[in-house]
Design a protein around this motif. Structure first.
Motif, mmCIF file in Angstrom:
data_model
loop_
_atom_site.group_PDB
_atom_site.id
_atom_site.type_symbol
_atom_site.label_atom_id
_atom_site.label_comp_id
_atom_site.label_asym_id
_atom_site.label_seq_id
_atom_site.Cartn_x
_atom_site.Cartn_y
_atom_site.Cartn_z
ATOM 1 N N VAL A 1 0.857 -1.179 0.000
ATOM 2 C CA VAL A 1 0.000 0.000 0.000
ATOM 3 C C VAL A 1 0.898 1.235 0.000
ATOM 4 C CG1 VAL A 1 -1.801 1.301 1.201
ATOM 5 C CG2 VAL A 1 -1.836 -1.208 1.241
ATOM 6 N N ASN A 2 0.980 1.889 -1.136
ATOM 7 C CA ASN A 2 1.794 3.104 -1.272
ATOM 8 C C ASN A 2 0.968 4.301 -0.802
ATOM 9 O OD1 ASN A 2 4.199 1.972 -2.324
ATOM 10 N ND2 ASN A 2 3.295 1.836 -4.363
ATOM 11 N N ASN A 3 1.067 4.580 0.489
ATOM 12 C CA ASN A 3 0.213 5.590 1.108
ATOM 13 C C ASN A 3 0.950 6.835 1.583
ATOM 14 O OD1 ASN A 3 -2.191 6.562 2.916
ATOM 15 N ND2 ASN A 3 -0.459 6.292 4.315
ATOM 16 N N ALA A 4 2.212 6.696 1.954
ATOM 17 C CA ALA A 4 2.930 7.832 2.544
ATOM 18 C C ALA A 4 2.865 9.051 1.629
ATOM 19 C CB ALA A 4 4.393 7.458 2.796
ATOM 20 N N GLY A 5 2.663 10.196 2.227
ATOM 21 C CA GLY A 5 2.576 11.405 1.408
ATOM 22 C C GLY A 5 2.670 12.661 2.246
ATOM 23 N N ILE A 6 3.010 13.746 1.586
ATOM 24 C CA ILE A 6 3.055 15.043 2.243
ATOM 25 C C ILE A 6 2.333 16.066 1.367
ATOM 26 C CG2 ILE A 6 5.234 14.602 3.447
ATOM 27 C CD1 ILE A 6 6.567 16.437 1.297
ATOM 28 N N ALA A 7 1.857 17.105 2.008
ATOM 29 C CA ALA A 7 1.354 18.256 1.264
ATOM 30 C C ALA A 7 2.568 19.072 0.857
ATOM 31 C CB ALA A 7 0.424 19.081 2.147
ATOM 32 N N ALA A 8 2.640 19.457 -0.380
ATOM 33 C CA ALA A 8 3.789 20.250 -0.832
ATOM 34 C C ALA A 8 3.899 21.521 0.014
ATOM 35 C CB ALA A 8 3.641 20.603 -2.305
ATOM 36 N N PRO A 9 5.102 21.912 0.390
ATOM 37 C CA PRO A 9 5.273 23.113 1.216
ATOM 38 C C PRO A 9 5.006 24.390 0.424
ATOM 39 C CG PRO A 9 7.406 22.226 0.588
ATOM 40 C CD PRO A 9 6.381 21.233 0.119
ATOM 41 N N GLU A 10 4.825 25.474 1.154
ATOM 42 C CA GLU A 10 4.566 26.761 0.501
ATOM 43 C C GLU A 10 5.745 27.192 -0.373
ATOM 44 O OE1 GLU A 10 1.901 28.441 0.355
ATOM 45 O OE2 GLU A 10 0.657 27.519 1.907
ATOM 46 N N ARG A 11 6.949 26.937 0.123
ATOM 47 C CA ARG A 11 8.156 27.322 -0.630
ATOM 48 C C ARG A 11 8.743 26.130 -1.366
ATOM 49 N NH1 ARG A 11 10.488 32.199 0.580
ATOM 50 N NH2 ARG A 11 9.592 33.374 2.332
ATOM 51 N N HIS A 12 9.286 26.377 -2.528
ATOM 52 C CA HIS A 12 9.925 25.331 -3.319
ATOM 53 C C HIS A 12 11.036 24.686 -2.497
ATOM 54 C CE1 HIS A 12 12.662 23.788 -6.570
ATOM 55 N NE2 HIS A 12 11.502 23.361 -7.010
ATOM 56 N N THR A 13 10.942 23.371 -2.316
ATOM 57 C CA THR A 13 11.898 22.644 -1.478
ATOM 58 C C THR A 13 12.439 21.446 -2.240
ATOM 59 O OG1 THR A 13 10.619 23.277 0.484
ATOM 60 C CG2 THR A 13 12.210 21.488 0.742
ATOM 61 N N VAL A 14 13.746 21.286 -2.210
ATOM 62 C CA VAL A 14 14.405 20.201 -2.930
ATOM 63 C C VAL A 14 15.085 19.268 -1.934
ATOM 64 C CG1 VAL A 14 16.203 19.641 -4.629
ATOM 65 C CG2 VAL A 14 14.746 21.630 -4.971
ATOM 66 N N THR A 15 14.976 17.965 -2.156
ATOM 67 C CA THR A 15 15.605 16.983 -1.272
ATOM 68 C C THR A 15 17.104 16.895 -1.551
ATOM 69 O OG1 THR A 15 15.390 15.108 -2.792
ATOM 70 C CG2 THR A 15 13.491 15.607 -1.379
ATOM 71 N N ALA A 16 17.790 16.142 -0.694
ATOM 72 C CA ALA A 16 19.226 15.917 -0.894
ATOM 73 C C ALA A 16 19.490 15.162 -2.186
ATOM 74 C CB ALA A 16 19.798 15.144 0.294
ATOM 75 N N ASP A 17 18.476 14.465 -2.694
ATOM 76 C CA ASP A 17 18.608 13.731 -3.962
ATOM 77 C C ASP A 17 18.373 14.630 -5.165
ATOM 78 O OD1 ASP A 17 18.927 10.908 -2.919
ATOM 79 O OD2 ASP A 17 17.026 11.449 -1.978
ATOM 80 N N GLY A 18 17.984 15.888 -4.901
ATOM 81 C CA GLY A 18 17.824 16.849 -5.984
ATOM 82 C C GLY A 18 16.431 16.942 -6.580
ATOM 83 N N ASN A 19 15.449 16.341 -5.898
ATOM 84 C CA ASN A 19 14.084 16.331 -6.421
ATOM 85 C C ASN A 19 13.161 17.218 -5.582
ATOM 86 O OD1 ASN A 19 14.611 14.219 -8.422
ATOM 87 N ND2 ASN A 19 14.817 12.865 -6.650
ATOM 88 N N GLU A 20 12.167 17.819 -6.247
ATOM 89 C CA GLU A 20 11.150 18.564 -5.505
ATOM 90 C C GLU A 20 10.533 17.615 -4.482
ATOM 91 O OE1 GLU A 20 7.584 19.768 -4.102
ATOM 92 O OE2 GLU A 20 7.405 18.412 -5.836
ATOM 93 N N ILE A 21 10.347 18.086 -3.262
ATOM 94 C CA ILE A 21 10.069 17.186 -2.141
ATOM 95 C C ILE A 21 8.762 16.415 -2.275
ATOM 96 C CG2 ILE A 21 9.043 19.007 -0.693
ATOM 97 C CD1 ILE A 21 10.467 17.623 1.703
ATOM 98 N N ALA A 22 7.686 17.065 -2.745
ATOM 99 C CA ALA A 22 6.413 16.351 -2.888
ATOM 100 C C ALA A 22 6.502 15.288 -3.977
ATOM 101 C CB ALA A 22 5.280 17.323 -3.185
ATOM 102 N N LEU A 23 7.182 15.591 -5.065
ATOM 103 C CA LEU A 23 7.348 14.615 -6.138
ATOM 104 C C LEU A 23 8.110 13.401 -5.631
ATOM 105 C CD1 LEU A 23 6.927 14.007 -9.185
ATOM 106 C CD2 LEU A 23 9.175 15.026 -9.589
#
Length: 269
Positions: free
Chosen positions: A94-116
Motif C-alpha cells: 500500500v503506497n500511502n505515505a505522502g506530504i502536502a507540498a510546502p509553501e516554498r519550493h523545497t528540494v531533497t538531498a537527492d535533488g528532487n522537488e520534495i512532494a514529487l
C-alpha cells in the motif's frame, strides 16, 4: 475479528504512523493480516505499533516495523532490502505515505522537488525494488493511495522539479498524477484509489472539513482483499471504479513517466 481472506496475507503499508495509513494498518490488523508498518522514524513506527497493540484487536506477533525517510532515496533502498530479506512473499504493497507540498519550493538531498519525491518517486523506487517479493499469485497487488486532484494536474516534463515556476497545489497534484499513472504500468498488478476527503494533514488542499481517516481507510483496505476483484491499472474513487485523467491510460505517458522517474532516482535499466 480475523477475516479468513486476510489472515494469510502480508501487507506493507507506507506512512502507517498517522492518518489514513495508520487506520489502514489498524483495519488490516483487526482482520488478521500480517502488517508491516512503515514510519519516517523509528520512534514514530514504534509508537504506531504500540497503539495498534493497545487497541486489543491487533496481534503483536503479526506486526513488524520498518523505517525510511522518503526524502532520502538511500533509505528507501535499505527499507526494500530489509523487507525482501525478511518477507520474501509480500501479498500487498500500500503506497500511502505522502506530504502536502510546502509553501516554498523545497528540494531533497537527492535533488528532487520534495512532494514529487515523497509522494511518487520513493514509491516508484520501492515498488521496483520489492518486485522479487511481491507475489504474482491471484490477489497480489499494489494499491496506490492517490487523489482526485490528479485530474487537475499536468506533468512538467522539462521541469518536473518545478524550479522555474512553483505552486504548492500544482506540485502536489503533479505528484498524485504521477502516482496514478504508475498504477497503470503493466509491469505491476496495481490500482490507484482516492480514499475520499478526510481529516488529515492533507485536508487544507481540499476543503475545510472531511470524513474521518478510518472512513477513508475502508476504501483502501477493501482493495487489499483478495476476494475483491480489481481491474489492473484502474482508478477508484472511494468504493467505485471511476475514469481517471486521460493521461493515465496513455501508453506513451506511462513509458515517458517511467523514463523520467528512472532518470530522477538515478536508476538505470
Amino acid at each position: 475479528m480475523p477475516d479468513s481472506t486476510l489472515t494469510s496475507r502480508t501487507v506493507l503499508v507506507t506512512g502507517a504512523t498517522s492518518g489514513i495509513g495508520y487506520e489502514t494498518a489498524l483495519q488490516l490488523a483487526e482482520r488478521g493480516a500480517t502488517v508491516l508498518l512503515h514510519g519516517r522514524t523509528a520512534e514514530e513506527a514504534r509508537a504506531a505499533e504500540d497503539r495498534l497493540i493497545a487497541s486489543a484487536s491487533a496481534d503483536a506477533n503479526r506486526l513488524r516495523t520498518y523505517v525510511a525517510d522518503f526524502t532520502h532515496l538511500d533509505e528507501v533502498e535499505s527499507l526494500a532490502s530489509r523487507v525482501v530479506a525478511e518477507h520474501p512473499h509480500l501479498d500487498v504493497l500500500v503506497n500511502n505515505a505522502g506530504i502536502a507540498a510546502p509553501e516554498r519550493h523545497t528540494v531533497t538531498a537527492d535533488g528532487n522537488e520534495i512532494a514529487l519525491q515523497v509522494n511518487f518517486l520513493a514509491h516508484y523506487l520501492l515498488t521496483c525494488l520489492l518486485e522479487p517479493a511481491l507475489t504474482t499469485d491471484p490477489g497480489g497487488r499494489v494499491v496506490n493511495v492517490s487523489s482526485s486532484l490528479h485530474r487537475a494536474a499536468n506533468i512538467q516534463w522539462n521541469d518536473p522539479n518545478r524550479a522555474r515556476r512553483y505552486s504548492r497545489l500544482a506540485a502536489y497534484a503533479q505528484s498524485q498524477l504521477a502516482l496514478t499513472v504508475f498504477a497503470a504500468d503493466p509491469r505491476v498488478t496495481a490500482v490507484s484509489v482516492h480514499p475520499g476527503i478526510c481529516e488529515t494533514a492533507m485536508l487544507p488542499l481540499y476543503a475545510h472539513e472531511g470524513a474521518t481517516p478510518a472512513e477513508g481507510a475502508v476504501n483502501v483496505v477493501r482493495l487489499c482483499d483478495p476476494d475483491v476483484e480489481i481491474v489492473n491499472g484502474a482508478y477508484y474513487h472511494c468504493a467505485k471504479r471511476a475514469e481517471p485523467a486521460s493521461a493515465v491510460t496513455e501508453n506513451r505517458t506511462i513509458k515517458r513517466l517511467n523514463k523520467l522517474a528512472d532518470q530522477l532516482i538515478g536508476r538505470t535499466a
